[in-house]
Design an enzyme around this catalytic site. Structure first.
Site, mmCIF file in Angstrom:
data_model
loop_
_atom_site.group_PDB
_atom_site.id
_atom_site.type_symbol
_atom_site.label_atom_id
_atom_site.label_comp_id
_atom_site.label_asym_id
_atom_site.label_seq_id
_atom_site.Cartn_x
_atom_site.Cartn_y
_atom_site.Cartn_z
ATOM 1 N N HIS A 122 0.928 -1.191 -0.053
ATOM 2 C CA HIS A 122 -0.214 -0.044 -0.071
ATOM 3 C C HIS A 122 0.731 1.183 0.122
ATOM 4 C CE1 HIS A 122 -4.070 -1.542 1.930
ATOM 5 N NE2 HIS A 122 -3.552 -2.456 0.947
ATOM 6 N N ARG A 147 -0.519 -1.074 -4.721
ATOM 7 C CA ARG A 147 -1.658 -0.171 -4.803
ATOM 8 C C ARG A 147 -1.481 1.420 -4.326
ATOM 9 N NH1 ARG A 147 -6.985 -0.778 -0.444
ATOM 10 N NH2 ARG A 147 -5.958 1.053 0.439
ATOM 11 N N TYR A 159 -10.429 7.684 2.003
ATOM 12 C CA TYR A 159 -10.082 6.307 2.257
ATOM 13 C C TYR A 159 -8.810 5.964 1.939
ATOM 14 C CZ TYR A 159 -9.341 1.477 1.670
ATOM 15 O OH TYR A 159 -8.776 0.294 1.618
ATOM 16 N N ASP A 210 -8.035 1.233 -4.968
ATOM 17 C CA ASP A 210 -9.299 0.668 -4.554
ATOM 18 C C ASP A 210 -10.297 1.849 -4.351
ATOM 19 O OD1 ASP A 210 -11.211 -0.355 -2.913
ATOM 20 O OD2 ASP A 210 -9.810 -1.293 -1.099
ATOM 21 N N HIS A 212 -13.227 1.419 -3.062
ATOM 22 C CA HIS A 212 -13.851 1.180 -1.823
ATOM 23 C C HIS A 212 -15.332 1.466 -1.798
ATOM 24 C CE1 HIS A 212 -13.554 0.522 2.531
ATOM 25 N NE2 HIS A 212 -12.450 -0.174 2.203
ATOM 26 N N GLU A 236 -10.421 -1.797 -7.685
ATOM 27 C CA GLU A 236 -10.969 -2.710 -6.696
ATOM 28 C C GLU A 236 -12.186 -1.925 -6.373
ATOM 29 O OE1 GLU A 236 -8.508 -3.446 -3.570
ATOM 30 O OE2 GLU A 236 -10.156 -4.049 -1.959
ATOM 31 N N GLU A 262 -13.944 -8.465 -1.115
ATOM 32 C CA GLU A 262 -13.458 -8.680 0.116
ATOM 33 C C GLU A 262 -14.400 -8.786 1.018
ATOM 34 O OE1 GLU A 262 -10.932 -5.184 0.285
ATOM 35 O OE2 GLU A 262 -12.306 -3.873 1.642
ATOM 36 N N ARG A 283 -11.604 -11.353 -4.557
ATOM 37 C CA ARG A 283 -10.992 -11.005 -3.385
ATOM 38 C C ARG A 283 -11.340 -11.461 -2.162
ATOM 39 N NH1 ARG A 283 -7.509 -7.557 -2.572
ATOM 40 N NH2 ARG A 283 -8.654 -6.402 -0.822
ATOM 41 N N GLU A 339 -3.121 -9.361 -1.294
ATOM 42 C CA GLU A 339 -2.552 -8.148 -0.656
ATOM 43 C C GLU A 339 -1.812 -8.553 0.357
ATOM 44 O OE1 GLU A 339 -6.110 -6.452 0.922
ATOM 45 O OE2 GLU A 339 -5.234 -4.561 0.962
ATOM 46 N N TRP A 402 -18.805 3.817 3.076
ATOM 47 C CA TRP A 402 -17.133 4.054 3.667
ATOM 48 C C TRP A 402 -16.427 3.228 2.797
ATOM 49 C CZ3 TRP A 402 -13.642 0.843 5.818
ATOM 50 C CH2 TRP A 402 -12.195 1.403 6.088
HETATM 51 C C1 GCO Z 1 -8.477 -3.095 1.470
HETATM 52 C C2 GCO Z 1 -9.754 -3.026 2.241
HETATM 53 C C3 GCO Z 1 -9.217 -2.583 3.527
HETATM 54 C C4 GCO Z 1 -10.663 -2.545 4.364
HETATM 55 C C5 GCO Z 1 -10.395 -2.913 5.841
HETATM 56 C C6 GCO Z 1 -11.690 -2.947 6.553
HETATM 57 O O1 GCO Z 1 -8.436 -3.256 0.041
HETATM 58 O O2 GCO Z 1 -7.449 -3.540 2.109
HETATM 59 O O3 GCO Z 1 -10.433 -2.174 1.502
HETATM 60 O O4 GCO Z 1 -8.657 -1.474 3.695
HETATM 61 O O5 GCO Z 1 -11.308 -1.471 4.438
HETATM 62 O O6 GCO Z 1 -9.813 -4.063 5.644
HETATM 63 O O7 GCO Z 1 -11.740 -3.867 7.659
HETATM 64 MG MG MG Z 2 -10.401 -2.955 -0.563
#
Ligand code: GCO
Ligand code: MG
Length: 402
Positions: A122, A147, A159, A210, A212, A236, A262, A283, A339, A402
């Site tokens: 990251h 990322r 985020y 991401d 998100h 993502e 995720e 994911r 990741e 979020w």
């Molecule tokens: C990612 C995720 C995380 C989530 C988190 C929530 O791609 O790594 O989006 O950052 O927000 O795991 O608990």
């Molecule tokens: Mg994510």
């Protein structure tokens, strides 16, 4: 052979983790991760009150039967709490089986398909310049895939970007913090971010992003189309996936590869996405989607449609999940990427583990089971502290994703 004891171990070495420990009548123990960020104690209660009493005396080697017993047997299927609880039991049973066999779990799954599991790190910055710098630091550390998230001019908290340089941890102690969101600003600035990053690093580095869950399908299509010149490895969570069909719109407009999953907890959450080839990477994680037993089912189904794995690996997934993911990633034929958001030093001390970072990959040696343990004395020094993920609101106060 019988399961003799089941325990949950809750610890907070910087953030909360729930671990399941299963011990057999022959003294062998296995570990499973049961952490559900911000809802941790719901899983503890589910396990202690409803799952553990049913498993005492069962043969721990009957992993499939125990999985079906917990999934079908509850009558109430799926959902993050249920599937995280099942995952923790499943991981612990695979760990025990590996220890009994004297083999790593990757061997039990079918052996190594590759020497190491490519990971993405990251890189985040409060502005574009800081983000580019963070990408360069990751390259120096050996990452092959990165990322990138950046602050957006005009938005206070975004985020994926920490308050201080470099470090980002979404869950915060106390009640849920609030962040604001402005899609128009984000869509305006993100292509520019990737232009700068691509120009700085050249063509070979894998770049990921991401979104998100913030965008509507047509906004997601706009973003993915506008990023095409910078050739991303993936975008993502471009749009929320409760409605799996929503991804079709993005596909109709863009060739940027898509990753999602995720927050999925079963094969039914991604069945349409996969069979219609609306995504490129799945994911879903071992901890939130029913363990190794269920993820293997998802991965095999994905393989039929040229969809590859790209498992979630944020800091809220404990080293127990990461160990399971490395074992899985060494084996799974349709591996894509994993990741990696490294844990803090204290977490690594609480959970000694065999996997290690080498030249952009996670590798592990021939150790029996998952290759992870818990230092219970150290873990007990850091009791649970209530913490939540943030919530996001639009400028006018409307609650957003979020
Ligand atoms: C990612 C995720 C995380 C989530 C988190 C929530 O791609 O790594 O989006 O950052 O927000 O795991 O608990
Ligand atoms: Mg994510």
């Amino acid at each position: 052979m019988k399961i003799e004891r089941l325990q949950t171990l809750v610890t907070c070495p910087g953030r909360n983790f729930v671990t399941v420990k299963i011990t057999t009548d022959q003294g062998v123990h296995g570990l499973g991760d049961a952490t559900l960020n911000g809802r941790e104690l719901a899983v503890v209660a589910y396990l202690e009150e409803h799952v553990f009493p049913c498993l005492v005396g069962k043969d721990p080697r009957n992993i499939e039967d125990i999985w079906q017993y917990l999934y079908r047997g509850a009558y109430w299927r799926r959902g993050p709490v249920t599937m995280t609880a099942i995952a923790a039991i499943d991981m612990a049973l695979w760990d025990i089986l590996g220890k009994l066999a004297g083999m790593p779990v990757w061997r039990l799954l079918g052996g190594k398909s590759r020497a190491g599991v490519m990971v993405y790190g990251h890189a985040n910055g409060r502005d574009h310049a800081e983000a580019v710098e963070a990408v360069q630091q990751h390259l120096e550390q050996g990452y092959k895939a990165i990322r990138v998230q950046s602050g957006v001019p005009g938005m206070d908290k975004v985020y994926g970007v920490g308050k201080t340089r470099g470090f980002y941890e979404p869950a915060q102690k106390g009640l849920p913090p609030e962040e604001d969101w402005d899609t128009a600003l984000y869509l305006r600035h993100t292509p520019e971010l990737f232009r700068k990053v691509r120009e700085a690093v050249g063509p070979d580095v894998h770049l990921l992003h991401d979104a998100h869950h913030r965008l509507t399908p047509i906004e997601a299509a706009q973003l993915c189309k506008s990023l095409e010149p910078w050739r991303l490895f993936w975008v993502e969570d471009a749009t929320p996936a409760e409605n799996q069909e929503a991804f079709r719109l993005i596909r109709q407009h863009s060739t940027t590869p898509l990753a999602v999953g995720e927050i999925f907890n079963s094969i039914w959450d991604c069945k349409d996405l996969i069979q219609n080839q609306l995504v490129d990477y799945i994911r879903s994680t071992i901890v939130h989607a029913g363990g190794i037993t269920h993820l293997r089912r998802i991965a095999d189904f994905a393989a039929l449609h040229q969809v590859r794995t790209g498992f979630h690996g944020a800091t809220d997934l404990s080293p127990v999940t990461m160990a399971a993911a490395v074992n899985f990633g060494l084996w799974v034929p349709n591996f894509g990427i994993q990741e990696l958001m490294p844990h803090n030093a204290l977490t690594d001390e609480v959970f000694p583990h065999a996997y290690r970072f080498e030249d952009g990959h996670l590798v592990m040696d021939e150790v029996p089971g998952l290759g992870v343990d818990i230092d219970e004395t150290l873990a007990a020094k850091y009791p649970y502290e209530r913490a939540y993920l943030p919530v996001a609101r639009l400028r006018d106060g409307t609650l957003w994703n979020w």
